[in-house]
Write an enzyme that holds these catalytic residues in place. Structure first.
Site, short mmCIF file in Angstrom:
data_model
loop_
_atom_site.label_atom_id
_atom_site.label_comp_id
_atom_site.label_asym_id
_atom_site.label_seq_id
_atom_site.Cartn_x
_atom_site.Cartn_y
_atom_site.Cartn_z
N THR A 119 0.89 -1.48 -0.26
CA THR A 119 -0.18 0.25 0.37
C THR A 119 0.60 1.29 -0.15
O THR A 119 2.15 1.23 0.47
CB THR A 119 -0.98 -0.31 0.93
OG1 THR A 119 -1.30 0.86 1.03
CG2 THR A 119 -0.17 -0.79 2.84
N TYR A 143 -2.06 0.49 10.23
CA TYR A 143 -2.01 -0.87 8.26
C TYR A 143 -0.59 -0.06 7.48
O TYR A 143 -0.68 -1.32 7.07
CB TYR A 143 -3.28 -0.24 8.21
CG TYR A 143 -3.43 -0.20 6.66
CD1 TYR A 143 -3.82 -1.55 6.53
CD2 TYR A 143 -3.51 0.56 5.20
CE1 TYR A 143 -3.47 -1.87 4.88
CE2 TYR A 143 -3.54 0.49 3.67
CZ TYR A 143 -3.99 -0.93 4.27
OH TYR A 143 -3.85 -1.58 2.58
C1 UD1 Z 1 -6.13 3.80 2.77
C2 UD1 Z 1 -4.80 3.94 2.49
C3 UD1 Z 1 -4.10 2.89 1.32
C4 UD1 Z 1 -5.36 1.58 1.73
C5 UD1 Z 1 -6.56 2.35 1.37
C6 UD1 Z 1 -6.87 0.72 1.34
C7 UD1 Z 1 -3.71 5.73 3.78
C8 UD1 Z 1 -2.72 6.59 2.91
N1 UD1 Z 1 -4.05 4.79 2.70
O1 UD1 Z 1 -6.44 4.89 2.06
O2 UD1 Z 1 -2.85 2.54 0.79
O3 UD1 Z 1 -5.45 1.37 -0.02
O4 UD1 Z 1 -6.83 3.14 2.45
O5 UD1 Z 1 -8.56 0.57 2.56
O6 UD1 Z 1 -3.70 5.42 4.62
N2 UD1 Z 1 -12.15 10.35 2.46
C9 UD1 Z 1 -13.35 11.73 3.44
N3 UD1 Z 1 -15.12 10.89 4.36
C10 UD1 Z 1 -14.97 9.75 3.66
C11 UD1 Z 1 -14.14 8.50 3.21
C12 UD1 Z 1 -12.70 9.38 3.04
O7 UD1 Z 1 -13.64 12.79 3.18
O8 UD1 Z 1 -16.20 9.28 3.95
C13 UD1 Z 1 -11.40 11.45 2.69
C14 UD1 Z 1 -9.90 10.79 3.23
O9 UD1 Z 1 -9.73 11.91 4.51
C15 UD1 Z 1 -9.17 10.98 2.05
C16 UD1 Z 1 -9.07 10.58 1.24
O10 UD1 Z 1 -10.64 10.33 1.65
O11 UD1 Z 1 -8.40 12.47 2.02
C17 UD1 Z 1 -9.30 8.91 0.57
O12 UD1 Z 1 -9.43 8.09 1.24
P1 UD1 Z 1 -10.12 6.81 1.81
O13 UD1 Z 1 -10.89 7.03 0.87
O14 UD1 Z 1 -10.21 6.20 2.80
O15 UD1 Z 1 -8.86 6.00 1.27
P2 UD1 Z 1 -7.70 6.39 2.44
O16 UD1 Z 1 -7.61 6.50 3.59
O17 UD1 Z 1 -6.41 7.30 1.16
#
Ligand code: UD1
Length: 327
Positions: A119, A143
């Protein structure tokens, strides 16, 4: 001698099932090992499904022997970043300790190739705009650490044996099989595009933006979103690379371009033809502000050419699945 097969752990999960489907389409024999804790048996549309745990040495040894396994693709893992912050030992147990057991079985049975789902979270908050494969790894959540420790075990085992590996560091995976046979049905999903698609499909009332005060142009987090079909293709190409004698390598899987949370929500609204109910909330634990891939090496080493490098296609296929889910 039984014809050689590929063992795919976690092959009933979101990414694993897309890889299994593509392996089947390329004519490979596949054995899926999945405990169905988060996966779906309906997602396995090719090969044999064995319900069990990738950390169970007796079961894994039997499968490696009986199916004459030359290559293992290891997807089985917990993947929810905020949960890993709350329950770190769950992640070290499931992701790190079970990978150790699996690797021990591979060593005992002379498995030659290993493709590992890692990841972008291993980078933490990289200096500069993009993370290169040689960028320092400093995970900021359990993670990411649990996956990095697995990378290290794999590297050290390969140095001490004839095993060769491809580590694929996934950036933000989204989208679904365009023909909607399989897709992302993760329960209690937390990933942005999945959650937004659920809101658009009427399965959830609203979504929250986690943080609007990041040092980014619109204040929200920036990520590099990659379509699951392109990611699955990277696995098939990794297999071909190893089989043709390629040396062990670590590759970023992303497109090299970032989108903010607001841009993603706008793309989902456009694809859905409706406004989503969006709330602005505080930052989520463990979230870096920006994470984008430096993604040249994978093209060079594997000859990988993305076919779905387009945010609209990514969100449109996610939405299509969400509205027509088969499971
Ligand atoms: C994380 C991991 C990634 C992994 C994935 C698997 C990190 C940096 N990345 O992705 O390597 O493959 O999880 O589960 O740890 N967001 C919102 N609202 C929501 C959901 C997300 O604002 O309801 C935002 C988050 O704060 C982030 C972006 O959207 O800025 C992407 O989030 P998400 O889709 O959850 O993935 P990551 O956390 O980036």
């Amino acid at each position: 001698m039984q014809e050689r097969s590929i063992l795919v752990t976690g092959g009933a999960g979101y990414i694993g099932s897309h890889v299994v489907r593509q392996l089947g389409e390329s004519g490979h024999r596949v054995v899926v090992l999945d405990n169905l804790s988060t996966g779906f048996k309906e997602a396995v549309i090719h090969g044999v499904l064995v319900v069990g745990d990738s950390g169970d040495p007796l079961l894994v040894s039997r499968l490696l022997r009986e199916h004459n396994i030359e290559t293992v693709m290891h997807f089985a893992a917990h993947t929810v970043v905020p949960e890993s912050v709350a329950l770190p030992l769950k992640y070290y147990g499931n992701n790190t300790c079970k990978t150790r057991n699996l690797l021990e079985c591979c060593a005992e049975h002379g498995v030659e190739h290993f493709v590992f789902s890692s990841t972008a979270a291993v980078y933490g908050i990289p200096e500069g705009a993009c993370a290169h494969e040689d960028t320092a790894t400093r995970p900021i959540n359990p993670y990411g650490t649990s996956k990095l420790m697995s990378e290290w075990m794999l590297r050290d085992l390969a140095a001490a044996s004839t095993l060769r590996f491809v580590v694929l560091r996934y950036f933000n995976v989204a989208g679904s099989d365009p023909s909607c046979r399989i897709g992302q049905s993760t329960r209690n999903a937390t990933l942005l595009i999945k959650v937004a698609a659920e809101v658009a499909a009427g399965r959830r009332a609203s979504l929250a933006i986690f943080g609007t005060d990041f040092p980014t142009p619109d204040g929200t987090g920036i990520r590099d979103y990659i379509h699951v079909e392109d990611l699955a293709d990277a696995h098939v190409k990794s297999l071909e690379y190893l089989v043709s004698g390629g040396e062990s390598t670590t590759l970023n899987c992303g497109y090299g371009r970032g989108y903010s949370v607001r841009e993603v929500i706008a793309a989902v609204e456009k694809a859905a033809g409706q406004r989503l109910e969006v709330r602005e909330g505080p930052r989520r634990a463990g979230d870096p502000p920006v994470l984008v891939a430096e993604a040249d090496r994978i093209r060079r080493v594997l000859g990988w050419q993305p076919r779905y490098d387009d945010l609209h296609t990514i969100v449109e296929t996610s939405l299509r699945w969400e509205r027509n889910r088969a499971y």
